[in-house]
Motif scaffolding. Structure first.
Motif, PDB file in Angstrom:
ATOM      1  N   THR A   1       0.834  -1.203   0.000  1.00 36.83           N
ATOM      2  CA  THR A   1       0.000   0.000   0.000  1.00 36.83           C
ATOM      3  C   THR A   1       0.866   1.250   0.000  1.00 36.83           C
TER       4      THR A   1
ATOM      5  N   ASP B   1      -6.013   4.556  -0.392  1.00 42.92           N
ATOM      6  CA  ASP B   1      -6.789   3.691   0.484  1.00 42.92           C
ATOM      7  C   ASP B   1      -6.579   2.203   0.180  1.00 42.92           C
ATOM      8  N   GLY B   2      -5.726   1.536   0.948  1.00 44.83           N
ATOM      9  CA  GLY B   2      -5.579   0.097   0.901  1.00 44.83           C
ATOM     10  C   GLY B   2      -4.884  -0.491  -0.309  1.00 44.83           C
TER      11      GLY B   2
ATOM     12  N   SER C   1      -3.656  -6.486   1.091  1.00 42.70           N
ATOM     13  CA  SER C   1      -3.434  -5.584  -0.052  1.00 42.70           C
ATOM     14  C   SER C   1      -2.789  -6.262  -1.251  1.00 42.70           C
TER      15      SER C   1
END
Length: 201
Positions: free
Chosen positions: A62, A67-68, A148
């Motif tokens: 990440t 976001d993620g 992720s």
């Protein structure tokens, strides 16, 4: 030696990437929903089907400001398209420069001094002088085991090939010497090829 990945290994560096080699590098260009271009190399990349032609690449890890996931994945989720640019040996330093972790929305083309061109079939930039570029429409994103870790699949809807790389009707890799990823910080380039005839040919 033998080891179980869940238990770790006794070597100073993880051998997994050195075992699964050589790996082609997918130099993935994307554009976000605000029209900002992104370019990043991925070595978990390959072609996966002939008809229709399809490719995949995997994104792991990440960024703090995304976001993620990472920029490429976030952009593909937004737009549904991406372009795979082939990395030649002569562009190794530019490819490496484009791997820098920059703030979200930064343009790695400009950061690495890479000339860009517009794709024909999708709304995305490509590396203008790459030996080949594959314009892709994302078909699916698959979440795989691990935090992720995502695999992106795309159908190739447009193909660019540099004219000097076509010799006697073939796309000749020796004219540009594709760069491949090995383990650790190691790379290799293709300079020699040989032919093996299959039993059914």
């Amino acid at each position: 030696m033998f080891y179980r990945p869940k238990d770790g290994h006794p070597l100073p560096h993880n051998p997994f990437n050195a075992i699964v080699t050589p790996r082609p590098i997918g130099w993935i260009s994307t554009r976000d929903g605000q029209g900002r271009d992104n370019l990043a190399p991925y070595s978990f990349f390959n072609g996966v089907a002939y008809f229709p032609p399809q490719v995949m690449f995997a994104s792991t890890g990440t960024k703090a400001d995304v976001d993620g996931t990472k920029d490429s994945m976030a952009n593909i989720r937004d737009t549904g398209v991406f372009c795979v640019n082939v990395v030649e040996y002569a562009m190794r330093d530019a490819m490496n420069a484009s791997s820098a972790t920059l703030p979200h929305g930064s343009d790695e083309f400009g950061h690495a001094g890479i000339e860009k061109a517009e794709c024909d079939e999708i709304g995305c930039a490509r590396v203008a002088n790459a030996p080949a570029s594959l314009e892709c429409r994302m078909t699916q994103i698959v979440k795989i085991e691990g935090e992720s870790n995502f695999v992106v699949f795309g159908e190739v809807v447009g193909v660019h090939m540099r004219d000097d790389c076509i010799k006697e009707g073939r796309f000749d890799v020796t004219t540009y010497q594709p760069l491949s990823r090995l383990g650790y910080r190691d790379y290799a380039r293709v300079t020699d090829v040989f032919e093996i005839i299959r039993p059914d040919d």
